[in-house]
Scaffold this motif. Sequence first.
Motif, PDB file in Angstrom:
ATOM      1  N   GLY A  72      -2.299 -60.413  10.924  1.00 51.71           N
ATOM      2  CA  GLY A  72      -1.267 -59.708  10.175  1.00 51.71           C
ATOM      3  C   GLY A  72      -1.453 -59.710   8.678  1.00 51.71           C
ATOM      4  O   GLY A  72      -0.769 -58.956   7.967  1.00 51.71           O
ATOM      5  N   ASN A 120      -1.442 -53.338   7.038  1.00 49.93           N
ATOM      6  CA  ASN A 120      -0.711 -54.606   6.930  1.00 49.93           C
ATOM      7  C   ASN A 120       0.126 -54.684   5.662  1.00 49.93           C
ATOM      8  O   ASN A 120       1.014 -55.543   5.558  1.00 49.93           O
ATOM      9  N   PHE A 171       6.542 -58.215   5.741  1.00 51.50           N
ATOM     10  CA  PHE A 171       5.825 -58.238   7.013  1.00 51.50           C
ATOM     11  C   PHE A 171       6.837 -58.039   8.139  1.00 51.50           C
ATOM     12  O   PHE A 171       7.879 -58.693   8.178  1.00 51.50           O
ATOM     13  N   GLN A 184       4.480 -59.290  13.182  1.00 51.29           N
ATOM     14  CA  GLN A 184       3.233 -59.002  12.467  1.00 51.29           C
ATOM     15  C   GLN A 184       2.471 -60.277  12.125  1.00 51.29           C
ATOM     16  O   GLN A 184       1.251 -60.348  12.312  1.00 51.29           O
TER      17      GLN A 184
END
Length: 256
Positions: A200, A207, A222, A226
């Motif tokens: 991630g 990302n 995030f 993730q």
Amino acid sequence: MIWHGSAVMRYGGSMRRFVICLAALALHAMLCFPDVRAFAQPSDQPAQPPAKAAPGQEEGSFNIHDERTDIDVSYPTFDNAAVTADIRQWAHHLVDAFRAGIEEEQPLPFKSTLKVGYTVSHPSDVALSITFDVYTYTGGAHGNLDLITLSYDLRDARRLSLENLFADPETALARMSAYAYARLSATLGDMHVEDMLRSGTTPDVDNYASIALIPGGIRIHFQPYQVAPWAAGPQHVDMPLEDLADAEPRAALWGR
């Protein structure tokens, strides 16, 4: 609960299509739900002060409640007409994508839900970022949460991408990757799953599709799943501009 599990199997198509739409919107763009944020792990990162409303900032919304859906989408509006028009169009497309996915499927024995809230950050007088919390529920053990950011240069009402923030976006990705991995490794605690965290935080533009400008740096969001399990909640990392110096940030956006 068993029926909801079956619903995912039988009616998963609309959710998959909507998630794809969200991903496309997030890439194109480069609520606060306390029940979702409550299980985020504590962080030793300095807390940011609450964002103050920009001059002329107000709020718009789309609210639709019918036999199949509960939709409540809020978004900010500003004195800058072009920025407001772009935000409103983005929100309208989000609602349309959700409703289209629901209408294509058989009726569910419960209402499908779309809830959107936001926070606004002002890194300077010439830029702003909006972070949207997009919560959806179309069946299953729990809903879904996506964090999507829109950032603008107020001087020309341009929506900002990674290339607009840094002269060297590849270096920016590399620096963000190393910084985020180190910070999250230190804060995730029992929720640290190495494979998820490594995957991630790799220096892949996907990302880092949800970046908000904040005073003195950036906030990297995030998504749930993730970088850590769902129970960890969505994560974010605040990164000072100084740690991105060799990526040549467009300093004027931060008032420098």
